[in-house]
Design an enzyme around this catalytic site. Sequence first.
Site, mmCIF file in Angstrom:
data_model
loop_
_atom_site.group_PDB
_atom_site.id
_atom_site.type_symbol
_atom_site.label_atom_id
_atom_site.label_comp_id
_atom_site.label_asym_id
_atom_site.label_seq_id
_atom_site.Cartn_x
_atom_site.Cartn_y
_atom_site.Cartn_z
ATOM 1 N N CYS A 34 39.297 43.844 37.309
ATOM 2 C CA CYS A 34 39.925 44.212 38.653
ATOM 3 C C CYS A 34 39.876 43.039 39.514
ATOM 4 O O CYS A 34 38.779 42.264 39.771
ATOM 5 C CB CYS A 34 39.089 45.407 39.126
ATOM 6 S SG CYS A 34 39.724 45.679 40.743
ATOM 7 N N GLY A 35 41.013 42.775 40.359
ATOM 8 C CA GLY A 35 41.408 41.654 41.226
ATOM 9 C C GLY A 35 41.125 42.020 42.627
ATOM 10 O O GLY A 35 40.892 41.101 43.624
#
Length: 274
Positions: free
Chosen positions: A105-106
């Site tokens: 997840c960014g």
Amino acid sequence: MGRMTTRQPVLRLRAGRSARRPDTLAVEEPLAVRVGGETVTLTMRTPGQDFDLIAGWLVSEGVVAAPADIVTMRMCTDEDNTVDVTLAPDAVPPRPRAFVTTSACGVCGSDSVEEVRTAMRWRVLDDETRLDVGILAALPDLLRSQQKVFDRTGGLHAAGLFTAGGDCVVVREDVGRHNAVDKVVGAACRSGRLPLRGHVLQVSGRASFELVHKAAAAGVPAIAAVSAPSSLAVDLAEECGLTLLGFVRGGGMNVYTHQERVRLGPFPRQRNVT
């Protein structure tokens, strides 16, 4: 700097036979980022090019755009896997994240999609770069040839920055696809290349919203993925003026947005393209 790989004993089963042997694994470790002494994020990553990773993350957060925006970055001696960053006086520090950002997840911790959009500094739509389809088709193999740690582990994503003429500028690998992109963008930022007009970002997997966001935040006019894009990635690319390509493999590709940048010519033979 920590190791990118480690060795682990495994039981190997092949064709009805078994053998015990060491296997090479990609390392995944936490990295804490402090800005002005305050921890703003804790992310999981593959060690290596940590300063590039942090610089790229700060670009995607809309905090920095040039080398002068970061005064110093240093590995902390009082705590492992921690980097302390000093920003220029006029740079607004990022809002602290409330939880760990995983290697999958960014954009975790952002309050809304609109918050992500507001971090973009440059108008990508104005970039008049034209891209030859033959060069685009060759990028996955060019990227793959630079994936040295993947060759040993089979467990890392990769991102590569290429000129419109197909020249490789920088390639980075990481257990997280968004981390690989951050490392590429961070390397470009630290060398004063932003905005990345006239370039293509090639990624080894799918094209998610977060990867399109990071490309647009760095001023990249095109992102090409070996696999599929998500619907939100397509929506954001269309809105930002970014050319998004998917299924770039086997000599073919799908062009999802801003097809006007893709210049047709001698077209590679297509196969196995969805």
